[in-house]
Motif scaffolding. Structure first.
Motif, PDB file in Angstrom:
ATOM      1  N   TYR A   4       0.813  -1.208   0.000  1.00 13.30           N
ATOM      2  CA  TYR A   4       0.000   0.000   0.000  1.00 13.30           C
ATOM      3  C   TYR A   4       0.852   1.265   0.000  1.00 13.30           C
ATOM      4  N   ALA A   5       2.151   1.116   0.062  1.00 13.77           N
ATOM      5  CA  ALA A   5       3.057   2.262   0.054  1.00 13.77           C
ATOM      6  C   ALA A   5       3.294   2.739  -1.376  1.00 13.77           C
ATOM      7  N   HIS A   6       3.694   3.970  -1.492  1.00 11.05           N
ATOM      8  CA  HIS A   6       4.096   4.511  -2.795  1.00 11.05           C
ATOM      9  C   HIS A   6       5.468   3.917  -3.121  1.00 11.05           C
ATOM     10  N   PRO A   7       5.727   3.587  -4.386  1.00 10.28           N
ATOM     11  CA  PRO A   7       7.047   3.047  -4.744  1.00 10.28           C
ATOM     12  C   PRO A   7       8.217   3.937  -4.299  1.00 10.28           C
ATOM     13  N   ARG A   8       8.009   5.255  -4.284  1.00 10.25           N
ATOM     14  CA  ARG A   8       9.054   6.169  -3.806  1.00 10.25           C
ATOM     15  C   ARG A   8       9.349   5.907  -2.328  1.00 10.25           C
ATOM     16  N   ASP A   9       8.316   5.600  -1.564  1.00 14.15           N
ATOM     17  CA  ASP A   9       8.513   5.291  -0.152  1.00 14.15           C
ATOM     18  C   ASP A   9       9.221   3.953   0.033  1.00 14.15           C
ATOM     19  N   LEU A  10       8.929   2.998  -0.834  1.00 16.30           N
ATOM     20  CA  LEU A  10       9.634   1.711  -0.776  1.00 16.30           C
ATOM     21  C   LEU A  10      11.119   1.890  -1.080  1.00 16.30           C
ATOM     22  N   LEU A  11      11.433   2.757  -2.035  1.00 16.72           N
ATOM     23  CA  LEU A  11      12.840   3.052  -2.332  1.00 16.72           C
ATOM     24  C   LEU A  11      13.522   3.681  -1.127  1.00 16.72           C
ATOM     25  N   MET A  25      14.825  -5.298  -2.357  1.00 16.01           N
ATOM     26  CA  MET A  25      15.476  -5.347  -3.666  1.00 16.01           C
ATOM     27  C   MET A  25      15.640  -6.775  -4.186  1.00 16.01           C
ATOM     28  N   ASP A  26      15.220  -7.741  -3.419  1.00  9.61           N
ATOM     29  CA  ASP A  26      15.280  -9.134  -3.833  1.00  9.61           C
ATOM     30  C   ASP A  26      14.143  -9.439  -4.825  1.00  9.61           C
ATOM     31  N   GLN A  27      14.416 -10.353  -5.757  1.00 14.75           N
ATOM     32  CA  GLN A  27      13.406 -10.737  -6.754  1.00 14.75           C
ATOM     33  C   GLN A  27      12.125 -11.259  -6.104  1.00 14.75           C
ATOM     34  N   SER A  28      12.234 -11.821  -4.926  1.00 16.06           N
ATOM     35  CA  SER A  28      11.044 -12.363  -4.260  1.00 16.06           C
ATOM     36  C   SER A  28      10.059 -11.263  -3.856  1.00 16.06           C
ATOM     37  N   SER A  29      10.487 -10.013  -3.865  1.00 11.39           N
ATOM     38  CA  SER A  29       9.610  -8.896  -3.503  1.00 11.39           C
ATOM     39  C   SER A  29       8.951  -8.237  -4.713  1.00 11.39           C
ATOM     40  N   THR A  30       9.084  -8.838  -5.867  1.00 14.03           N
ATOM     41  CA  THR A  30       8.534  -8.256  -7.092  1.00 14.03           C
ATOM     42  C   THR A  30       7.044  -7.976  -6.970  1.00 14.03           C
ATOM     43  N   LEU A  31       6.308  -8.883  -6.376  1.00 14.97           N
ATOM     44  CA  LEU A  31       4.861  -8.692  -6.240  1.00 14.97           C
ATOM     45  C   LEU A  31       4.541  -7.459  -5.392  1.00 14.97           C
ATOM     46  N   VAL A  32       5.327  -7.212  -4.362  1.00 17.75           N
ATOM     47  CA  VAL A  32       5.129  -6.022  -3.519  1.00 17.75           C
ATOM     48  C   VAL A  32       5.250  -4.763  -4.379  1.00 17.75           C
ATOM     49  N   TRP A  33       6.311  -4.703  -5.175  1.00 15.17           N
ATOM     50  CA  TRP A  33       6.552  -3.540  -6.023  1.00 15.17           C
ATOM     51  C   TRP A  33       5.478  -3.402  -7.095  1.00 15.17           C
ATOM     52  N   THR A  35       2.392  -4.476  -7.045  1.00  8.74           N
ATOM     53  CA  THR A  35       1.128  -4.069  -6.426  1.00  8.74           C
ATOM     54  C   THR A  35       1.167  -2.598  -6.025  1.00  8.74           C
ATOM     55  N   ALA A  36       2.288  -2.158  -5.468  1.00  6.40           N
ATOM     56  CA  ALA A  36       2.426  -0.744  -5.092  1.00  6.40           C
ATOM     57  C   ALA A  36       2.293   0.149  -6.328  1.00  6.40           C
ATOM     58  N   ARG A  37       2.890  -0.250  -7.432  1.00  8.23           N
ATOM     59  CA  ARG A  37       2.804   0.527  -8.673  1.00  8.23           C
ATOM     60  C   ARG A  37       1.386   0.508  -9.238  1.00  8.23           C
ATOM     61  N   SER A  38       0.718  -0.627  -9.154  1.00  5.15           N
ATOM     62  CA  SER A  38      -0.630  -0.723  -9.720  1.00  5.15           C
ATOM     63  C   SER A  38      -1.654   0.083  -8.920  1.00  5.15           C
ATOM     64  N   ASN A  39      -1.338   0.415  -7.677  1.00  2.47           N
ATOM     65  CA  ASN A  39      -2.239   1.237  -6.862  1.00  2.47           C
ATOM     66  C   ASN A  39      -2.204   2.706  -7.270  1.00  2.47           C
ATOM     67  N   LEU A  40      -1.228   3.087  -8.086  1.00  2.00           N
ATOM     68  CA  LEU A  40      -1.089   4.468  -8.526  1.00  2.00           C
ATOM     69  C   LEU A  40      -1.731   4.657  -9.889  1.00  2.00           C
ATOM     70  N   GLU A  41      -2.121   5.882 -10.165  1.00  2.00           N
ATOM     71  CA  GLU A  41      -2.549   6.228 -11.513  1.00  2.00           C
ATOM     72  C   GLU A  41      -1.398   6.994 -12.128  1.00  2.00           C
ATOM     73  N   LEU A  42      -0.637   6.329 -12.977  1.00  2.00           N
ATOM     74  CA  LEU A  42       0.573   6.910 -13.546  1.00  2.00           C
ATOM     75  C   LEU A  42       0.336   7.317 -14.997  1.00  2.00           C
ATOM     76  N   PHE A  52      13.267  -5.191 -17.467  1.00  2.00           N
ATOM     77  CA  PHE A  52      13.480  -4.451 -16.227  1.00  2.00           C
ATOM     78  C   PHE A  52      12.789  -5.180 -15.088  1.00  2.00           C
ATOM     79  N   THR A  53      13.370  -5.144 -13.910  1.00  2.00           N
ATOM     80  CA  THR A  53      12.648  -5.625 -12.728  1.00  2.00           C
ATOM     81  C   THR A  53      11.743  -4.492 -12.252  1.00  2.00           C
ATOM     82  N   GLU A  54      10.780  -4.825 -11.439  1.00  2.00           N
ATOM     83  CA  GLU A  54       9.910  -3.793 -10.870  1.00  2.00           C
ATOM     84  C   GLU A  54      10.734  -2.802 -10.051  1.00  2.00           C
ATOM     85  N   GLN A  55      11.760  -3.289  -9.373  1.00  2.00           N
ATOM     86  CA  GLN A  55      12.613  -2.433  -8.564  1.00  2.00           C
ATOM     87  C   GLN A  55      13.389  -1.449  -9.443  1.00  2.00           C
TER      88      GLN A  55
END
Length: 92
Positions: A4-11, A25-33, A35-42, A52-55
């Motif tokens: 639920y965090a903004h990707p900028r906050d995850l960084l 930054m591990d590949q296993s966290s791809t779903l977290v990234w 989902t965080a990106r999909s919650n935004l209207e970009l 590219f990885t989500e990270q």
């Protein structure tokens, strides 16, 4: 919670300590990234490239520093997958 965090906050969180850096930054966290990106209207942002990885995508999109000199910049060159300030772009 991280989804639920903004990707900028995850960084930013990934920069706070080694544990969060390794976890986020591990590949296993791809779903977290993703989902965080999909919650935004970009508007104007392309989807995450397949090579590219989500990270990496989040870093390009939300870390506002030039990849050459480190100055803050708003210019993203999606086709080159780089962020440059105008001075560095002219030099290249």
């Amino acid at each position: 919670i991280a989804e639920y965090a903004h990707p900028r906050d995850l960084l930013s969180l990934a920069c706070t300590c080694r544990y969060f850096q390794q976890f986020l930054m591990d590949q296993s966290s791809t779903l977290v990234w993703r989902t965080a990106r999909s919650n935004l209207e970009l508007e104007g942002f392309p989807g995450c490239p397949v090579d590219f990885t989500e990270q990496e995508y989040a870093k390009l999109a939300f870390c506002a520093r030039c990849h050459s000199c480190g100055q803050y910049t708003d210019y993203i060159f999606w086709e080159m997958r780089l962020r440059y300030c105008l001075d560095c772009l002219v030099q290249r």
